[in-house]
Write an enzyme that holds these catalytic residues in place. Structure first.
Site, PDB file in Angstrom:
ATOM      1  N   GLU A 109     -33.568  60.083  13.005  1.00 30.48           N
ATOM      2  CA  GLU A 109     -33.626  58.871  14.004  1.00 30.48           C
ATOM      3  C   GLU A 109     -34.584  58.752  15.045  1.00 30.48           C
ATOM      4  O   GLU A 109     -35.053  59.946  15.313  1.00 30.48           O
ATOM      5  CB  GLU A 109     -32.070  59.031  14.472  1.00 30.48           C
TER       6      GLU A 109
ATOM      7  N   CYS B 202     -38.378  58.322  21.549  1.00 29.54           N
ATOM      8  CA  CYS B 202     -38.010  59.560  21.506  1.00 29.54           C
ATOM      9  C   CYS B 202     -38.140  60.005  20.061  1.00 29.54           C
ATOM     10  O   CYS B 202     -37.272  59.225  19.148  1.00 29.54           O
ATOM     11  CB  CYS B 202     -36.497  59.449  21.872  1.00 29.54           C
TER      12      CYS B 202
ATOM     13  N   CYS C 265     -31.361  71.061  12.693  1.00 29.55           N
ATOM     14  CA  CYS C 265     -31.926  71.938  13.584  1.00 29.55           C
ATOM     15  C   CYS C 265     -31.030  73.258  13.342  1.00 29.55           C
ATOM     16  O   CYS C 265     -30.061  73.093  13.007  1.00 29.55           O
ATOM     17  CB  CYS C 265     -31.633  71.464  14.879  1.00 29.55           C
TER      18      CYS C 265
ATOM     19  N   CYS D 274     -27.073  74.878  19.116  1.00 30.42           N
ATOM     20  CA  CYS D 274     -26.683  74.824  20.585  1.00 30.42           C
ATOM     21  C   CYS D 274     -25.246  73.967  20.309  1.00 30.42           C
ATOM     22  O   CYS D 274     -25.103  73.314  19.607  1.00 30.42           O
ATOM     23  CB  CYS D 274     -27.417  73.936  21.595  1.00 30.42           C
TER      24      CYS D 274
ATOM     25  N   CYS E 123     -24.551  70.440  20.949  1.00 31.63           N
ATOM     26  CA  CYS E 123     -25.407  69.585  20.431  1.00 31.63           C
ATOM     27  C   CYS E 123     -25.143  68.765  19.124  1.00 31.63           C
ATOM     28  O   CYS E 123     -24.740  69.736  18.164  1.00 31.63           O
ATOM     29  CB  CYS E 123     -26.901  69.941  20.596  1.00 31.63           C
TER      30      CYS E 123
ATOM     31  N   CYS F  42     -28.746  62.726  21.109  1.00 31.23           N
ATOM     32  CA  CYS F  42     -29.279  63.243  19.927  1.00 31.23           C
ATOM     33  C   CYS F  42     -28.473  63.499  18.631  1.00 31.23           C
ATOM     34  O   CYS F  42     -27.550  64.149  18.686  1.00 31.23           O
ATOM     35  CB  CYS F  42     -29.850  64.554  20.437  1.00 31.23           C
TER      36      CYS F  42
HETATM   37  N1  SAH Z   1     -34.552  71.388  20.901  1.00 30.86           N
HETATM   38  C1  SAH Z   1     -35.148  70.812  21.834  1.00 30.86           C
HETATM   39  C2  SAH Z   1     -35.135  69.374  22.024  1.00 30.86           C
HETATM   40  C3  SAH Z   1     -34.367  68.461  21.643  1.00 30.86           C
HETATM   41  S1  SAH Z   1     -33.032  67.849  22.516  1.00 30.86           S
HETATM   42  C4  SAH Z   1     -34.427  71.475  23.232  1.00 30.86           C
HETATM   43  O1  SAH Z   1     -33.428  72.103  22.863  1.00 30.86           O
HETATM   44  O2  SAH Z   1     -34.786  71.338  24.274  1.00 30.86           O
HETATM   45  C5  SAH Z   1     -33.187  67.401  24.092  1.00 30.86           C
HETATM   46  C6  SAH Z   1     -32.336  67.579  25.238  1.00 30.86           C
HETATM   47  O3  SAH Z   1     -30.987  66.986  25.031  1.00 30.86           O
HETATM   48  C7  SAH Z   1     -32.059  68.944  25.128  1.00 30.86           C
HETATM   49  O4  SAH Z   1     -32.212  69.323  26.601  1.00 30.86           O
HETATM   50  C8  SAH Z   1     -30.582  69.142  24.726  1.00 30.86           C
HETATM   51  O5  SAH Z   1     -30.185  70.646  25.096  1.00 30.86           O
HETATM   52  C9  SAH Z   1     -29.980  68.033  25.228  1.00 30.86           C
HETATM   53  N2  SAH Z   1     -28.699  67.636  24.823  1.00 30.86           N
HETATM   54  C10 SAH Z   1     -28.490  68.052  23.434  1.00 30.86           C
HETATM   55  N3  SAH Z   1     -26.843  67.665  23.260  1.00 30.86           N
HETATM   56  C11 SAH Z   1     -26.662  66.963  24.241  1.00 30.86           C
HETATM   57  C12 SAH Z   1     -25.404  66.223  24.577  1.00 30.86           C
HETATM   58  N4  SAH Z   1     -24.401  66.165  23.751  1.00 30.86           N
HETATM   59  N5  SAH Z   1     -25.470  65.645  25.698  1.00 30.86           N
HETATM   60  C13 SAH Z   1     -26.495  65.772  26.649  1.00 30.86           C
HETATM   61  N6  SAH Z   1     -27.756  66.325  26.212  1.00 30.86           N
HETATM   62  C14 SAH Z   1     -27.496  66.932  25.185  1.00 30.86           C
END
Ligand code: SAH
Length: 363
Positions: free
Chosen positions: A104, A117, A124, A128, A131, A350
């Protein structure tokens, strides 16, 4: 972006011509008995005129067009879903690749222009816990051409309105530093003046904190905006939210950020997602400020009101608490902002659209 001698091969390189940097295209031309300067002509056709067929590259000889056609494809992405938010400021694209996997891409309209974006991996493996991108794990790496292609596809949608993509964020699905070489090739092409020509200061890369790659990226000495997803101020909490912290805990991560500051002369952004009752207290804001001061870092903190993911259990921090967290940081002398949100009605967090559509994938 500063030029550096490129590696001979990148393991995931497929046959999309978008995967070749200007340098690599020159090498290919020489190997195929053609003059190097054709690389610039080909780049102009691909990235400025945005043609879809080699036959359209009319200032190249017929023989070269045939060679290109036999060796490469142009794009391999097919649009399967295109959604627009009700206010028209956010568009979300779901693209299908040659092997059926989907990725996406989000287009956002801001006062300063349009940002895209992009996704850096199919899924991934960082895991986390808040996420959506990690659900289902990592399926495969993206080639740089598949990342470049996302930008071209979105730019083509903008061409209809005579508008241009003005900035790019690597904040879609995936961990860019888990696909490092392809990301570097992608950055070279979008930054190249004969490529998409987006200035380094209009590109943002975000990582979960893969420390060795932070050192490598610092050594590239780019002017690209660099962000680290911090989300917690103790190892205990960070490891719970981000398992990568077990391999690269704060005492390893923070010195690498310091190295980044010093090597590039650039401020780094800490992304801090506020999860109700988890990491959003005033004490944690103070601890965050102290951590930044103890390590003597040059940081901007970007506070993210966390998006609810149905598969995850976290709740949002109250608006007033978010402001208090921000105020506490500012009182401590730390530069902080709250991320503006867009696209709620189209699953813009994301991995959310892809999570819904995953049943379409063949494997
Ligand atoms: N893998 C990379 C970039 C992708 S995500 C990273 O971890 O930085 C971009 C940002 O969105 C990251 O800071 C991630 O932690 C955050 N993110 C992920 N899931 C989220 C959610 N449910 N709500 C808000 N931010 C989120």
């Amino acid at each position: 972006m500063k030029k550096k001698k490129q590696k001979e091969t990148r393991p995931n390189k497929g046959n999309s011509i978008y995967s070749l940097t200007h340098e690599e295209l020159k090498n290919w031309l020489v190997e195929n008995g053609e003059p190097k300067f054709r690389a610039t002509q080909i780049f102009e056709w691909l990235y400025q005129k945005r043609v879809e067929y080699f036959e359209e590259m009319t200032n190249l000889s017929k023989g070269l067009r045939e060679k290109l056609n036999n060796s490469f494809s142009i794009t391999t992405l097919e649009t399967v879903v295109e959604q627009k938010s009700s206010d028209g400021r956010t568009m979300k694209f779901l693209f299908e690749m040659h092997d059926g996997y989907t990725i996406e891409t989000v287009l956002m309209k801001h006062d300063y222009g349009y940002s895209v974006c992009v996704t850096s991996q199919v899924g991934c493996r960082i895991g986390c816990t808040f996420c959506a991108s990690s659900i289902g794990g990592l399926k495969r790496q993206l080639e740089s051409g598949e990342i470049v292609s996302q930008v071209i596809k979105v730019q083509k949608a903008l061409d209809e309105r005579n508008e241009r993509v003005s900035s790019i964020v690597l904040m879609g699905i995936g961990e860019p530093f888990d696909n490092y070489d392809e990301i570097i090739a992608f950055l070279r092409t979008i930054n190249h003046d004969k490529g998409i020509n987006i200035g380094a200061r209009h590109i943002t890369l975000s990582t979960s904190g893969i420390v060795p790659r932070i050192y490598d990226f610092a050594d590239e000495k780019t002017q690209i905006n660099f962000a680290v997803s911090l989300h917690a101020v103790t190892n205990e909490r960070r490891s719970k939210l981000m398992p990568i912290n077990k391999a690269y805990p704060l005492e390893k991560l923070l010195p690498s950020v310091k190295y980044y500051n010093e090597t590039t002369g650039r401020r780094v952004t800490f992304e801090y997602g506020l999860l109700g009752g988890e990491n959003d207290s005033v004490e944690e804001a103070k601890d965050l400020a102290n951590l930044i001061k103890d390590y003597d870092l040059n940081i901007h903190v970007n506070l993210i009101p966390v998006n609810f993911v149905p598969e995850r259990n976290y709740v949002r921090t109250e608006r007033s608490q978010i402001f208090e967290f921000e105020r506490t940081l500012k009182d401590e002398g730390i530069n902080a902002t709250i991320r503006r949100e867009q696209g709620h009605d189209i699953d813009a967090a994301c991995g959310q659209l892809r999570a819904k559509e995953r049943k379409r994938e063949t494997r």
